[in-house]
Design a protein around this motif. Structure first.
Motif, PDB file in Angstrom:
ATOM      1  N   MET A 113     -25.179 -19.511  -5.543  1.00 11.14           N
ATOM      2  CA  MET A 113     -25.764 -19.875  -7.023  1.00 11.14           C
ATOM      3  C   MET A 113     -24.809 -18.504  -7.771  1.00 11.14           C
ATOM      4  O   MET A 113     -23.781 -19.065  -8.827  1.00 11.14           O
ATOM      5  CB  MET A 113     -26.695 -20.212  -8.220  1.00 11.14           C
ATOM      6  N   GLU A 114     -24.799 -17.149  -8.174  1.00  9.04           N
ATOM      7  CA  GLU A 114     -24.692 -16.574  -8.807  1.00  9.04           C
ATOM      8  C   GLU A 114     -23.328 -16.074  -8.519  1.00  9.04           C
ATOM      9  O   GLU A 114     -22.454 -15.841  -8.482  1.00  9.04           O
ATOM     10  CB  GLU A 114     -25.643 -15.350  -8.790  1.00  9.04           C
ATOM     11  N   ARG A 115     -22.957 -16.008  -6.913  1.00 10.20           N
ATOM     12  CA  ARG A 115     -22.051 -15.838  -6.439  1.00 10.20           C
ATOM     13  C   ARG A 115     -20.954 -16.946  -6.717  1.00 10.20           C
ATOM     14  O   ARG A 115     -19.636 -15.673  -6.850  1.00 10.20           O
ATOM     15  CB  ARG A 115     -22.288 -15.465  -4.791  1.00 10.20           C
ATOM     16  N   ILE A 116     -21.347 -18.069  -6.255  1.00  7.54           N
ATOM     17  CA  ILE A 116     -20.398 -19.794  -6.860  1.00  7.54           C
ATOM     18  C   ILE A 116     -19.259 -18.501  -8.583  1.00  7.54           C
ATOM     19  O   ILE A 116     -19.072 -18.818  -8.616  1.00  7.54           O
ATOM     20  CB  ILE A 116     -20.881 -20.247  -6.560  1.00  7.54           C
ATOM     21  N   GLU A 117     -20.467 -18.494  -9.643  1.00  6.27           N
ATOM     22  CA  GLU A 117     -20.307 -18.065 -10.685  1.00  6.27           C
ATOM     23  C   GLU A 117     -19.077 -17.130 -10.817  1.00  6.27           C
ATOM     24  O   GLU A 117     -18.712 -17.015 -11.587  1.00  6.27           O
ATOM     25  CB  GLU A 117     -21.509 -18.046 -11.698  1.00  6.27           C
ATOM     26  N   PHE A 225     -31.397 -31.582  -4.344  1.00  9.92           N
ATOM     27  CA  PHE A 225     -30.756 -29.999  -3.345  1.00  9.92           C
ATOM     28  C   PHE A 225     -29.457 -29.672  -4.790  1.00  9.92           C
ATOM     29  O   PHE A 225     -29.412 -29.562  -6.131  1.00  9.92           O
ATOM     30  CB  PHE A 225     -30.290 -31.031  -2.412  1.00  9.92           C
ATOM     31  N   HIS A 226     -28.863 -28.550  -4.245  1.00  4.83           N
ATOM     32  CA  HIS A 226     -27.725 -27.689  -5.302  1.00  4.83           C
ATOM     33  C   HIS A 226     -26.620 -28.539  -4.783  1.00  4.83           C
ATOM     34  O   HIS A 226     -26.170 -28.512  -3.523  1.00  4.83           O
ATOM     35  CB  HIS A 226     -27.956 -26.877  -5.519  1.00  4.83           C
ATOM     36  N   GLN A 227     -26.122 -28.679  -6.313  1.00  5.66           N
ATOM     37  CA  GLN A 227     -24.099 -28.776  -6.291  1.00  5.66           C
ATOM     38  C   GLN A 227     -23.308 -27.770  -6.982  1.00  5.66           C
ATOM     39  O   GLN A 227     -24.098 -27.763  -8.158  1.00  5.66           O
ATOM     40  CB  GLN A 227     -24.365 -30.503  -6.355  1.00  5.66           C
ATOM     41  N   CYS A 228     -22.148 -28.108  -6.689  1.00  5.49           N
ATOM     42  CA  CYS A 228     -21.807 -27.355  -7.778  1.00  5.49           C
ATOM     43  C   CYS A 228     -20.236 -27.962  -7.652  1.00  5.49           C
ATOM     44  O   CYS A 228     -19.275 -28.065  -6.597  1.00  5.49           O
ATOM     45  CB  CYS A 228     -21.099 -25.468  -6.668  1.00  5.49           C
ATOM     46  N   GLY A 320     -16.523 -30.767  -5.144  1.00  8.41           N
ATOM     47  CA  GLY A 320     -17.594 -30.497  -5.354  1.00  8.41           C
ATOM     48  C   GLY A 320     -18.656 -29.949  -4.172  1.00  8.41           C
ATOM     49  O   GLY A 320     -17.695 -30.176  -3.191  1.00  8.41           O
ATOM     50  N   MET A 321     -19.142 -29.120  -4.159  1.00 12.71           N
ATOM     51  CA  MET A 321     -19.578 -28.485  -2.657  1.00 12.71           C
ATOM     52  C   MET A 321     -20.675 -28.060  -3.264  1.00 12.71           C
ATOM     53  O   MET A 321     -21.582 -28.542  -3.973  1.00 12.71           O
ATOM     54  CB  MET A 321     -18.977 -27.357  -3.053  1.00 12.71           C
ATOM     55  N   GLY A 322     -21.731 -28.013  -2.041  1.00 13.78           N
ATOM     56  CA  GLY A 322     -22.596 -27.920  -1.742  1.00 13.78           C
ATOM     57  C   GLY A 322     -23.393 -26.324  -1.307  1.00 13.78           C
ATOM     58  O   GLY A 322     -23.346 -25.412  -0.148  1.00 13.78           O
ATOM     59  N   PRO A 323     -24.034 -25.815  -2.646  1.00 16.09           N
ATOM     60  CA  PRO A 323     -24.193 -24.366  -2.557  1.00 16.09           C
ATOM     61  C   PRO A 323     -25.816 -24.366  -1.312  1.00 16.09           C
ATOM     62  O   PRO A 323     -25.787 -23.316  -0.224  1.00 16.09           O
ATOM     63  CB  PRO A 323     -24.972 -24.179  -3.845  1.00 16.09           C
ATOM     64  N   ASP A 324     -26.417 -25.067  -0.971  1.00 10.87           N
ATOM     65  CA  ASP A 324     -27.353 -25.310   0.047  1.00 10.87           C
ATOM     66  C   ASP A 324     -26.850 -25.102   1.046  1.00 10.87           C
ATOM     67  O   ASP A 324     -27.349 -24.246   2.250  1.00 10.87           O
ATOM     68  CB  ASP A 324     -28.207 -26.246  -0.325  1.00 10.87           C
TER      69      ASP A 324
END
Length: 351
Positions: A113-117, A225-228, A320-324
């Motif tokens: 998540m930190e990498r995506i941000e 789960f997680h999404q971005c 939309g993508m799934g960080p997991d």
């Protein structure tokens, strides 16, 4: 003096025979107690003449002092012996490594998540965060999801309260797309004067990472789960920009230029046209395999209107993508449930 010396000898023998503090106290009582032998000798002084009393009294006192010294010495000996036993029982092996306080680390999904941000931040995207208990309007209606869409079913969505006749209600958000709507609406309000005057509105460029919830659970799905989700709206934003953004993001995220991207036609209520995004690595264990990693498309005109904008003027894309899933690909994890088991043997690998 012979009788007194014998008395001291008996006391020394009795004290030496005592193996516990209780035994020693019993032996003390026989010699120094209220009815002890030394006490009886002192009581007998009353029968003597003053001169005899003076001499005999001094001798008895010396005897008493000797016995008390023997008692003190035996007490110390018993205490030392007890301490020695305790030390042997609690002995430390100084050759063993010391016990250190473990240091924590970021969860692998948190790292992702930190990498995506950070990557999207370098491309000028804001990061938006919002409620996980969401209103039905933001989660479905504003995103052009019809009332009979399967995602609205209780079989796919965790509802917090019963939906009212006007369509309102609350649920655990099924994606982070509602934050696109919330962010866009606030952005439009902030620049309402410019829009009313016909001036160009600053572009909307935002990602919304966070937790989401659906009724699903297996090796590759979890109820939480997680999404971005991402959104880019402006006057001249096209699918070409979407491809460039994805290419830059995935090559930076996986730290390789040997990566291909393709778009497959798909359907989402909130985008038109819509596309699934696949990637294929040029090397490594996944070489040549197409893997679905995101959904995307041009924002549907109805959604643009719900933002408060004119779809004839403003256009853009959403994704939309799934960080997991990205975490699984990056670290070679084959079971999503490992991220939620809390097994330190697994998590410590990512320190």
């Amino acid at each position: 003096m012979n009788d007194l010396e014998e008395l001291v000898g008996r006391a020394e023998a009795d004290f030496a025979a005592a193996v516990t503090p209780a035994d020693l106290e019993n032996a003390k009582a026989r010699f120094l107690g209220k009815a002890g032998q030394v006490t009886e000798l002192l009581k007998g002084l009353a029968k003597l003449t003053p001169e005899e009393k003076k001499t005999r009294g001094a001798e008895i006192n010396q005897t008493k002092q000797k016995i008390e010294a023997l008692l003190t010495a035996r007490r110390q000996a018993l205490a030392d012996a007890e301490l020695e036993v305790q030390l042997k029982a609690e002995a430390l092996d100084v050759t063993l490594p010391g016990r250190q306080r473990g240091t924590g680390g970021l969860h692998p999904v948190s790292r992702t998540m930190e990498r995506i941000e950070a990557i999207f931040g370098s491309m000028g995207f804001d990061v938006a965060d919002g409620p996980e208990i969401e209103e039905d309007w933001f989660n479905f209606t504003a995103l052009n999801t019809p009332a009979d869409h399967p995602a609205r079913s209780m079989h796919d969505t965790f509802y917090v309260d019963t939906k009212a006749p006007d369509g309102s209600g609350h649920l655990l958000r099924t994606h982070t797309s509602p934050m696109q709507v919330r962010y866009a609406v606030q952005h439009v309000k902030k620049h309402a004067a410019k829009i009313a005057a016909g001036e160009a509105m600053p572009e909307i460029r935002v990602i919304a990472p966070g937790r989401t919830y659906r009724v699903d659970s297996d090796a590759t799905h979890s109820p939480m789960f997680h999404q971005c989700e991402g959104l880019w709206i402006g006057e001249n934003v096209s699918f070409k920009d979407l491809r460039v953004v994805f290419a830059d993001f995935f090559r930076t995220f996986f730290e390789t230029d040997e990566l291909d991207i393709r778009f497959r036609p798909s359907f989402f209520p909130f985008t038109e046209p819509s596309a699934e995004v696949d990637i294929a690595f040029g090397s490594g264990p996944l070489k040549g395999r197409w893997l679905e990693v995101a959904g995307s498309g041009q924002v549907h005109p109805n959604v643009v209107r719900n933002f408060g904008l004119d779809p004839e003027r403003y256009i853009g894309f959403a994704f939309g993508m799934g960080p997991d899933r990205l975490t699984m690909l990056r670290y070679g994890v084959n079971d999503l449930r490992l991220f939620f088991d809390g097994d330190l043997r697994f998590l410590s690998q990512f320190k």
